[in-house]
Design an enzyme around this catalytic site. Structure first.
Site, PDB file in Angstrom:
ATOM      1  N   GLY A 225       0.766  -1.241   0.000  1.00 37.81           N
ATOM      2  CA  GLY A 225       0.000   0.000   0.000  1.00 37.81           C
ATOM      3  C   GLY A 225       0.791   1.281   0.000  1.00 37.81           C
ATOM      4  N   PRO A 260       4.900  -4.983  -0.756  1.00 34.41           N
ATOM      5  CA  PRO A 260       4.853  -3.811  -1.638  1.00 34.41           C
ATOM      6  C   PRO A 260       4.676  -4.194  -3.107  1.00 34.41           C
ATOM      7  CG  PRO A 260       7.119  -4.343  -1.105  1.00 34.41           C
ATOM      8  CD  PRO A 260       6.260  -5.334  -0.355  1.00 34.41           C
ATOM      9  N   ARG A 262       3.206  -1.350  -5.809  1.00 37.73           N
ATOM     10  CA  ARG A 262       3.385  -0.062  -6.480  1.00 37.73           C
ATOM     11  C   ARG A 262       4.717   0.620  -6.113  1.00 37.73           C
ATOM     12  NH1 ARG A 262      -1.405   2.916  -7.738  1.00 37.73           N
ATOM     13  NH2 ARG A 262      -2.408   1.733  -6.093  1.00 37.73           N
ATOM     14  N   ARG A 298      -5.933   2.827 -15.908  1.00 34.38           N
ATOM     15  CA  ARG A 298      -6.020   3.595 -14.661  1.00 34.38           C
ATOM     16  C   ARG A 298      -6.700   4.966 -14.824  1.00 34.38           C
ATOM     17  NH1 ARG A 298      -2.606   5.069 -11.549  1.00 34.38           N
ATOM     18  NH2 ARG A 298      -3.501   4.294  -9.624  1.00 34.38           N
ATOM     19  N   CYS A 328     -13.560   2.439 -28.712  1.00 30.24           N
ATOM     20  CA  CYS A 328     -14.868   3.074 -28.879  1.00 30.24           C
ATOM     21  C   CYS A 328     -15.574   3.309 -27.540  1.00 30.24           C
ATOM     22  CB  CYS A 328     -15.739   2.207 -29.770  1.00 30.24           C
ATOM     23  SG  CYS A 328     -15.905   0.569 -29.075  1.00 30.24           S
ATOM     24  N   GLU A 329     -14.936   4.065 -26.683  1.00 38.10           N
ATOM     25  CA  GLU A 329     -15.516   4.424 -25.384  1.00 38.10           C
ATOM     26  C   GLU A 329     -15.086   5.856 -25.091  1.00 38.10           C
ATOM     27  OE1 GLU A 329     -16.904   2.281 -22.857  1.00 38.10           O
ATOM     28  OE2 GLU A 329     -16.580   0.348 -23.854  1.00 38.10           O
TER      29      GLU A 329
HETATM   30  N1  LLP Z   1      -1.221  -6.832  -0.466  1.00 34.41           N
HETATM   31  C1  LLP Z   1      -2.545  -6.976  -0.677  1.00 34.41           C
HETATM   32  C2  LLP Z   1      -3.313  -7.911   0.151  1.00 34.41           C
HETATM   33  C3  LLP Z   1      -3.185  -6.232  -1.690  1.00 34.41           C
HETATM   34  O1  LLP Z   1      -4.479  -6.358  -1.891  1.00 34.41           O
HETATM   35  C4  LLP Z   1      -2.416  -5.336  -2.483  1.00 34.41           C
HETATM   36  C5  LLP Z   1      -3.037  -4.560  -3.555  1.00 34.41           C
HETATM   37  C6  LLP Z   1      -1.034  -5.237  -2.221  1.00 34.41           C
HETATM   38  C7  LLP Z   1      -0.474  -5.997  -1.205  1.00 34.41           C
HETATM   39  C8  LLP Z   1      -0.137  -4.329  -3.008  1.00 34.41           C
HETATM   40  O2  LLP Z   1      -0.532  -2.997  -2.858  1.00 34.41           O
HETATM   41  P1  LLP Z   1       0.435  -1.823  -3.371  1.00 34.41           P
HETATM   42  O3  LLP Z   1       1.708  -1.902  -2.570  1.00 34.41           O
HETATM   43  O4  LLP Z   1       0.703  -2.028  -4.806  1.00 34.41           O
HETATM   44  O5  LLP Z   1      -0.332  -0.600  -3.102  1.00 34.41           O
HETATM   45  N2  LLP Z   1      -5.381  -1.410  -9.426  1.00 34.41           N
HETATM   46  C9  LLP Z   1      -5.221  -0.405  -8.401  1.00 34.41           C
HETATM   47  C10 LLP Z   1      -4.517  -0.949  -7.186  1.00 34.41           C
HETATM   48  C11 LLP Z   1      -5.170  -2.168  -6.587  1.00 34.41           C
HETATM   49  C12 LLP Z   1      -4.424  -2.706  -5.397  1.00 34.41           C
HETATM   50  C13 LLP Z   1      -4.949  -4.037  -4.981  1.00 34.41           C
HETATM   51  N3  LLP Z   1      -4.266  -4.626  -3.879  1.00 34.41           N
HETATM   52  C14 LLP Z   1      -4.509   0.795  -9.004  1.00 34.41           C
HETATM   53  O6  LLP Z   1      -4.181   0.766 -10.182  1.00 34.41           O
HETATM   54  O7  LLP Z   1      -4.293   1.794  -8.323  1.00 34.41           O
END
Ligand code: LLP
Length: 403
Positions: A225, A260, A262, A298, A328-329
């Site tokens: 996150g 992690p 993102r 996104r 086409c959106e």
């Molecule tokens: N752990 C769990 C249980 C998760 O559900 C997620 C992401 C992560 C780790 C990794 O999160 P990060 O470090 O990447 O924030 N498609 C969306 C993001 C969806 C995230 C889903 N879960 C976007 O493009 O912003």
């Protein structure tokens, strides 16, 4: 500096480009912040699941956080050892649970009492005991986009504290379950530390209360996150993040697991697309490019901002344009009212921060082949996924076509 023009000449567009050296430095920054404590960075494979990317993290020593058996298989293929693989997610099929148990991964993150029952039953059938962790929903507002917020009771994820405690007692009494971890993940693109600290405190208190009834956990899984800068967001520093977590763990000897996605890959990635032409509709100026929402969804899905840079000979003053794809959106856009100079056919646009949730959320909508992916490391580029052809797209249907 990556030579985008050269990459476009060689690999064509639309194209994803990943800077593996940047991923390394992000990994080292986060891993370094947890120095002095036992820690495992389990890369969230969903963020960018290209095998070469996952292998890159495997080589750095990372584990993997997976949310489907497909991702678990990817992690294995990329060389991540079983004892560093976690299987999370709110719904797992019996087949997925069985395979995860057979593959002897580190633990399954369980998200409901019903799921705990299934895991126990399947472990029993396999005549074994399954290591589990329970995902707690601390009911804390992470202050992020509602679509990527997961730590409130209004979200489908995890279980409340009382349920979690009941589940640990059940698991501890079962021959076929081995509760070794606890997990929380309150959302993605987090830029505020307080909700994370508060959640960690709540979960750490639960660990203490479990210890008092002789249920001793080993893994404190703080989810992923950590937010990144897309535009001008102030982000959380890895050091502050780790210190906030440490502060909640006094007198507890646990391995910290962090998931992690993102943070490791978003700003390592670029999406390259070429200008097809410009078009004026009344007051509105459009730049139409060869990439589309099927490549990078996104902006359409979250109204997400991605910085866009033009590689052009144009010296004209920037003006406001909408940058749109051929799908086409009306939702098929990369940016609206964005300042760019007049662009010519074949000018290149570099869309930044595209290394997470870019290619992976792509589709074949409008029978568009998915882009190629290229990795750049030590100044050298290599193809890590070839462009999808029309034949690739239809392959799974063709044999069923009736005369
Ligand atoms: N752990 C769990 C249980 C998760 O559900 C997620 C992401 C992560 C780790 C990794 O999160 P990060 O470090 O990447 O924030 N498609 C969306 C993001 C969806 C995230 C889903 N879960 C976007 O493009 O912003």
């Amino acid at each position: 500096m990556i030579n985008f023009k050269q990459l476009v000449n060689e690999y064509k567009t639309p194209l994803y480009v990943y800077d593996l050296d940047y991923m390394t430095s992000q990994y080292n920054a986060l891993k370094g912040a947890f120095k002095g404590k036992k820690s495992l960075l389990a890369y969230a494979v969903k963020a960018n699941s290209n095998l070469s990317v996952v292998k890159h993290f495997a080589d750095l020593g990372a584990g993997a956080d997976c949310v489907s058996i497909g991702e678990v298989r990817r992690a294995f293929l990329a060389g991540i050892p079983n004892y560093k693989i976690i299987f999370s997610g709110v719904g797992k099929s019996d087949d997925e649970i069985r395979e995860a148990i057979e593959k002897d991964i580190l633990y399954i993150n369980v998200e409901s009492e019903a799921e705990l029952g299934r895991v126990e039953l399947i472990a029993k059938e396999l005549n074994t005991s399954c290591r589990i962790s329970i995902r707690v929903n601390p009911n804390i507002d992470p202050k992020t986009h509602p679509y990527i917020s997961t730590g409130l009771h209004a979200n489908k994820f995890g279980v409340d504290l009382n349920t979690a405690k009941r589940m640990y007692i059940f698991a501890n009494n079962s021959q076929n379950l081995d509760p070794i971890g606890i997990h929380f993940h309150i959302g993605s693109q987090l830029t505020q530390l307080d909700p994370i600290r508060e959640s960690a405190e709540i979960v750490a208190d639960l660990i203490r209360s479990l210890a008092s009834i002789k249920i001793e956990l080993k893994f404190f899984d703080i989810g992923g996150g950590l937010g990144v800068q897309y535009k001008d967001e102030k982000t959380i520093l890895p050091y502050d993040y780790a210190q906030a977590i440490f502060s909640t763990l006094t007198a507890l000897d646990l391995t910290i697991v962090c998931e992690p996605g993102r943070f490791l890959t978003a700003n390592a990635g670029y999406f390259l697309t070429k200008v097809l032409y410009e078009k004026q509709n009344g007051d509105k100026k459009f730049v139409i490019v060869d990439g589309a929402m099927n490549d990078l969804i996104r902006p359409a899905l979250y109204n997400a901002y991605h910085k866009i840079e033009a590689i052009t000979e144009s010296v004209l003053e920037p003006r406001k344009v909408d940058i749109v794809g051929p799908v086409c959106e009306s939702g098929d856009f990369f940016a609206k009212d964005y300042l760019l100079p007049e662009l010519a056919h074949n000018d290149i646009l570099v869309i930044h921060s595209a290394g997470s949730y870019g290619f992976g959320m792509g589709s074949n909508y409008n029978t568009r082949g998915r882009s190629a992916e290229v990795a750049v490391q030590d100044g050298k580029a290599r193809l890590i996924r070839r462009r999808e052809s029309f034949e690739d797209i239809i392959a799974l249907e063709l044999e069923f076509l009736q005369n």
